[in-house]
Design a protein around this motif. Sequence first.
Motif, PDB file in Angstrom:
ATOM      1  N   PHE A   3       0.829  -1.193   0.000  1.00 56.71           N
ATOM      2  CA  PHE A   3       0.000   0.000   0.000  1.00 56.71           C
ATOM      3  C   PHE A   3       0.869   1.250   0.000  1.00 56.71           C
ATOM      4  O   PHE A   3       0.596   2.212  -0.723  1.00 56.71           O
ATOM      5  N   GLN A   4       1.904   1.242   0.802  1.00 57.54           N
ATOM      6  CA  GLN A   4       2.788   2.398   0.889  1.00 57.54           C
ATOM      7  C   GLN A   4       3.464   2.663  -0.466  1.00 57.54           C
ATOM      8  O   GLN A   4       3.553   3.806  -0.908  1.00 57.54           O
ATOM      9  N   LYS A   5       3.890   1.613  -1.130  1.00 61.78           N
ATOM     10  CA  LYS A   5       4.527   1.747  -2.441  1.00 61.78           C
ATOM     11  C   LYS A   5       3.527   2.320  -3.450  1.00 61.78           C
ATOM     12  O   LYS A   5       3.851   3.223  -4.218  1.00 61.78           O
ATOM     13  N   TYR A   6       2.287   1.812  -3.435  1.00 57.39           N
ATOM     14  CA  TYR A   6       1.256   2.282  -4.352  1.00 57.39           C
ATOM     15  C   TYR A   6       0.916   3.747  -4.076  1.00 57.39           C
ATOM     16  O   TYR A   6       0.772   4.545  -5.000  1.00 57.39           O
ATOM     17  N   TYR A   7       0.817   4.099  -2.806  1.00 56.82           N
ATOM     18  CA  TYR A   7       0.521   5.482  -2.420  1.00 56.82           C
ATOM     19  C   TYR A   7       1.615   6.434  -2.903  1.00 56.82           C
ATOM     20  O   TYR A   7       1.333   7.524  -3.400  1.00 56.82           O
ATOM     21  N   VAL A  25      -0.053   6.296 -21.425  1.00 58.05           N
ATOM     22  CA  VAL A  25      -0.327   5.178 -20.518  1.00 58.05           C
ATOM     23  C   VAL A  25       0.772   4.122 -20.632  1.00 58.05           C
ATOM     24  O   VAL A  25       1.251   3.587 -19.631  1.00 58.05           O
ATOM     25  N   LYS A  26       1.184   3.850 -21.850  1.00 58.47           N
ATOM     26  CA  LYS A  26       2.240   2.856 -22.076  1.00 58.47           C
ATOM     27  C   LYS A  26       3.552   3.287 -21.428  1.00 58.47           C
ATOM     28  O   LYS A  26       4.230   2.496 -20.770  1.00 58.47           O
ATOM     29  N   GLU A  27       3.897   4.563 -21.565  1.00 57.42           N
ATOM     30  CA  GLU A  27       5.134   5.085 -20.979  1.00 57.42           C
ATOM     31  C   GLU A  27       5.084   5.066 -19.454  1.00 57.42           C
ATOM     32  O   GLU A  27       6.082   4.752 -18.797  1.00 57.42           O
ATOM     33  N   GLN A  30       5.633   1.527 -18.297  1.00 51.75           N
ATOM     34  CA  GLN A  30       7.045   1.161 -18.372  1.00 51.75           C
ATOM     35  C   GLN A  30       7.850   1.821 -17.256  1.00 51.75           C
ATOM     36  O   GLN A  30       8.753   1.209 -16.694  1.00 51.75           O
ATOM     37  N   LEU A  31       7.506   3.057 -16.923  1.00 55.18           N
ATOM     38  CA  LEU A  31       8.208   3.782 -15.863  1.00 55.18           C
ATOM     39  C   LEU A  31       8.063   3.079 -14.517  1.00 55.18           C
ATOM     40  O   LEU A  31       9.042   2.911 -13.791  1.00 55.18           O
ATOM     41  N   TYR A  32       6.831   2.654 -14.201  1.00 54.22           N
ATOM     42  CA  TYR A  32       6.563   2.019 -12.912  1.00 54.22           C
ATOM     43  C   TYR A  32       6.650   0.495 -12.950  1.00 54.22           C
ATOM     44  O   TYR A  32       6.558  -0.146 -11.910  1.00 54.22           O
ATOM     45  N   GLY A  33       6.781  -0.083 -14.141  1.00 51.66           N
ATOM     46  CA  GLY A  33       6.847  -1.534 -14.266  1.00 51.66           C
ATOM     47  C   GLY A  33       5.495  -2.193 -13.990  1.00 51.66           C
ATOM     48  O   GLY A  33       5.438  -3.242 -13.356  1.00 51.66           O
ATOM     49  N   ILE A  34       4.406  -1.548 -14.465  1.00 53.69           N
ATOM     50  CA  ILE A  34       3.061  -2.063 -14.253  1.00 53.69           C
ATOM     51  C   ILE A  34       2.321  -2.112 -15.589  1.00 53.69           C
ATOM     52  O   ILE A  34       2.765  -1.523 -16.579  1.00 53.69           O
ATOM     53  N   SER A  35       1.183  -2.809 -15.610  1.00 53.54           N
ATOM     54  CA  SER A  35       0.410  -2.938 -16.842  1.00 53.54           C
ATOM     55  C   SER A  35      -0.369  -1.664 -17.145  1.00 53.54           C
ATOM     56  O   SER A  35      -0.580  -0.815 -16.266  1.00 53.54           O
ATOM     57  N   GLU A  36      -0.822  -1.554 -18.389  1.00 55.14           N
ATOM     58  CA  GLU A  36      -1.585  -0.376 -18.799  1.00 55.14           C
ATOM     59  C   GLU A  36      -2.919  -0.301 -18.057  1.00 55.14           C
ATOM     60  O   GLU A  36      -3.379   0.792 -17.723  1.00 55.14           O
ATOM     61  N   THR A  38      -3.462  -1.287 -15.016  1.00 59.81           N
ATOM     62  CA  THR A  38      -3.148  -0.798 -13.673  1.00 59.81           C
ATOM     63  C   THR A  38      -2.917   0.706 -13.697  1.00 59.81           C
ATOM     64  O   THR A  38      -3.316   1.413 -12.773  1.00 59.81           O
ATOM     65  N   VAL A  39      -2.313   1.207 -14.763  1.00 53.53           N
ATOM     66  CA  VAL A  39      -2.107   2.652 -14.903  1.00 53.53           C
ATOM     67  C   VAL A  39      -3.456   3.364 -14.961  1.00 53.53           C
ATOM     68  O   VAL A  39      -3.661   4.385 -14.297  1.00 53.53           O
ATOM     69  N   LYS A  40      -4.398   2.812 -15.724  1.00 58.24           N
ATOM     70  CA  LYS A  40      -5.724   3.427 -15.841  1.00 58.24           C
ATOM     71  C   LYS A  40      -6.441   3.423 -14.495  1.00 58.24           C
ATOM     72  O   LYS A  40      -7.112   4.392 -14.136  1.00 58.24           O
ATOM     73  N   ARG A  41      -6.273   2.367 -13.712  1.00 56.80           N
ATOM     74  CA  ARG A  41      -6.849   2.314 -12.368  1.00 56.80           C
ATOM     75  C   ARG A  41      -6.170   3.348 -11.474  1.00 56.80           C
ATOM     76  O   ARG A  41      -6.811   4.021 -10.670  1.00 56.80           O
ATOM     77  N   MET A  42      -4.864   3.492 -11.627  1.00 53.53           N
ATOM     78  CA  MET A  42      -4.105   4.453 -10.842  1.00 53.53           C
ATOM     79  C   MET A  42      -4.581   5.881 -11.143  1.00 53.53           C
ATOM     80  O   MET A  42      -4.708   6.701 -10.232  1.00 53.53           O
ATOM     81  N   ILE A  43      -4.882   6.177 -12.399  1.00 52.28           N
ATOM     82  CA  ILE A  43      -5.377   7.498 -12.777  1.00 52.28           C
ATOM     83  C   ILE A  43      -6.702   7.775 -12.087  1.00 52.28           C
ATOM     84  O   ILE A  43      -6.922   8.855 -11.536  1.00 52.28           O
TER      85      ILE A  43
END
Length: 77
Positions: A3-7, A25-27, A30-36, A38-43
């Motif tokens: 959780f701390q890492k995600y935060y 999203v792709k970049e 790649q920066l965080y080493g996660i899937s696209e 997961t990036v959309k969820r992060m946004i």
Amino acid sequence: MQFQKYYLQLNNFFHLATTKSTGSVKEIGQLYGISESTVKRMIKDVEFIKNVKLKFCRFETSYIITHKASNEKTTSN
């Protein structure tokens, strides 16, 4: 610890959005080493936590803050 890492990733992404330097999203993935996906969820999580609206700008090639919601209630007479 996860959780701390995600935060920290969310805060870092928000900082990148405020400086208009996130990339696509792709970049970001790649920066965080996660899937696209997961990036959309992060946004969406950043939008919820920071109470902002993010939109991808093709000109800037970055996610930018387009709206900051107000917590103040307006009253009309």
